[in-house]
Design an enzyme around this catalytic site. Sequence first.
Site, PDB file in Angstrom:
ATOM      1  N   HIS A  31       2.255 -12.248   2.584  1.00 16.05           N
ATOM      2  CA  HIS A  31       2.082 -11.066   1.920  1.00 16.05           C
ATOM      3  C   HIS A  31       2.618  -9.770   2.870  1.00 16.05           C
ATOM      4  CE1 HIS A  31      -0.854 -12.976  -0.652  1.00 16.05           C
ATOM      5  NE2 HIS A  31      -1.160 -13.878   0.397  1.00 16.05           N
ATOM      6  N   ALA A  32       2.517  -8.773   2.178  1.00 16.41           N
ATOM      7  CA  ALA A  32       3.235  -7.622   2.706  1.00 16.41           C
ATOM      8  C   ALA A  32       2.316  -7.194   4.013  1.00 16.41           C
ATOM      9  CB  ALA A  32       3.191  -6.361   1.659  1.00 16.41           C
ATOM     10  N   ALA A 488       9.723 -12.866   4.295  1.00 12.83           N
ATOM     11  CA  ALA A 488       8.738 -12.073   3.603  1.00 12.83           C
ATOM     12  C   ALA A 488       8.043 -11.025   3.972  1.00 12.83           C
ATOM     13  CB  ALA A 488       7.708 -13.044   3.011  1.00 12.83           C
ATOM     14  N   SER A 489       7.926  -9.785   3.218  1.00 11.44           N
ATOM     15  CA  SER A 489       7.128  -8.807   3.960  1.00 11.44           C
ATOM     16  C   SER A 489       7.990  -8.013   4.924  1.00 11.44           C
ATOM     17  CB  SER A 489       5.696  -8.965   4.331  1.00 11.44           C
ATOM     18  OG  SER A 489       4.833  -8.948   3.346  1.00 11.44           O
ATOM     19  N   GLY A 490       7.527  -8.051   6.291  1.00 11.49           N
ATOM     20  CA  GLY A 490       8.311  -7.477   7.381  1.00 11.49           C
ATOM     21  C   GLY A 490       9.793  -8.202   7.417  1.00 11.49           C
TER      22      GLY A 490
END
Length: 705
Positions: A31-32, A488-490
């Site tokens: 997830h973010a 993903a995200s970062g």
Amino acid sequence: MSKLLHTPQITCTVQTHGKNFAALLHLSKPHAPCLPLHNHLHVSPLLSPPLHAKSVFSLSRTNLSFTHSSKFVAPAAHRRSFSVRAFDDSSEPAAETQKPEQEQEAKEQESHAKKDGDYPSGEFEFEEFGVWKQFGVKLKMLVAFPWQRVKKGSVLTMKLRGQISDQVKSRFSSGLSLPQICENFIKAAYDPRISGIYLHIDSLSCGWGKVEEIRRHILNFKKSGKFIVGYVPTCQEKEYYLACACGELYAPPSAYFSLYGLTVQASFLRGVLDKVGVEPQVQRIGKYKSAGDQLLRKSMSEENCEMLTTILDNIYGSWIDEVSSTKGKKREDIENFINEGVFQVERLKKEGFITDIRYDDEVITMLKERLGVQTDKNLPLVDYRRYSRVRKWTLGLSGGKDLIAVIRASGAISRVKSPTSLPSSSGIIAEQIIEKIRVVRESKKFKAAIIRIDSPGGDALASDLMWREIRQLAASKPVIASMVDVAASGGYYMAMGTPTIVAEKLTLTGSIGVVSGKLNLGNLYEKIGFNKEIISRGKYAELLAAEQRPFRPDEAELFAKMADNAYKMFRDKAAFSRSMPVDKMEGVAQGRVWTGNDAASRGLVDAIGGFSRAIAIAKEKANIPQTNKVTLVELSRPSPSLPEILSGIGGSLVGVDTAMKELLRELSFAEGIQARMDGILYERLESSSFSNPILAMIKDYLSSL
């Protein structure tokens, strides 16, 4: 001293006057990053180790912080500007920089118009050495150091098992390194002393991106005409995906085969939290952002089910396609075979999924016969670790005069290094990465750079700082992002700072969304007889400090606005970086995770491929002919820690060295954790061992101090 050990689960702790109340959460997808809030619940599997602030309920120190711009204007479609002044609060434009920025913008606009097929493939082509080149290689072998010498007619053996890191390992480091595995395949293809490869493939704990990279190198090695023999004592889909690429595949009669298909799982804690008196108050922006679902829901949402089903279908479909193509079977035949639940090794041989049923010693005997080695003599073998010491220069494979920098970023993201962490601890430390980026930018000797990313995210402030530095580097020389298992995200935040992103077809990426919140522990405190009182000044002073009560209506409204603002800034910066209208980015954001293929079709990724394709694209961007060799300069080589050196020199004394290394690694707060989804999505960066009872007692004692 309170200490949470890093396990595949995520440990969250309430620290109240020296007493810890622990709850274990199992998170299943990327997830973010979370909001830039302190002392509150961070619900995200993009985790760094937890903080231990007084009266704080925290799953991670993941924060989300973006550089604010009051003047941001969404970019026009099909336009990508790599001005390093992007999102800068400065209101005074530098007139003298306008022209270079416009020129750079035009270049990036042209680059963005490219499709996957327009980029060079970087496909491996085996070229036979000429007579003089062969003579030169023989001379270099004569003067090589003893540890680089290999007996003629040797077989390279590599055991692929467990975790595989994308970082280059020192000679004292344990574990497998993807760069060194791939380099060994290339060296062995050209090494006249190597007759072939004997590849042991056992239970793997890495993502599909690394598996795809290794499989590509297996197929490339076969172009040399040398044999490659696979051996599988245990085999599931991921192991067979590699094994079936070998020319021959053997298994013992008692081998464990379980080619039954793939699954994804999601766990939900809301029922448990209700029973213990904990009320989750979570703000989730993005309909696919399901990190909060584990706390808020008792079952899977339709959106999360849709996303996970799509990812599963992509992985399963790719597996079926590649296996059917490799084995020369119809797609339907492979699916039918899986659906029969076949586990008998005899049936696998009959159906052509393996070459024969043999024990390891029988395969060794077969190789002796093939190479003309007498039965009473040992087969000349060279293992992965020893062969990794053989320099490419010795084999005439050294690069050219043009230098390309390689910066590897693997693990959970944090801004600074913990003072208690080991030098070789896993994780991305923004300060260190930024230092390397600046070295490349300020040096004239590097023609281009490749940022190799294998990260589920983490501290978004750190991600933003690295994004800025990457964009500054991209304004002065070509920079390519090469994704591995996950970005993903970062991790994607870093990648989108480059003009060109390369991903494997099953790399997991995206997850542009925000989730954050806190837990109301009032009922739990009442049950256990704990009380907390706060004296505050300021209307919202208790917003994050008062976990013993729920949000007031005005606090809840403010918290929701903060979450929405953080998401919009994340989304808009992604749109700006990818030269995409904000409304189009909104359609692919909302916390959704994509595989590389799907991300490419939606503009989040530019090309599908591995490290070799990233090199080819970097050469093209730097105006280096594809036929020219380049020298790759690894800027992320680790310096070995004292325990690694001691274990490398002294070996093992009743497991003391192993226990010491594990203990020191577990005591390090810098080791990252990746969430896992039944072996399909993410794996923990380092394997944990709790089988040593002495080590377990030491950990228990230290945690009680």
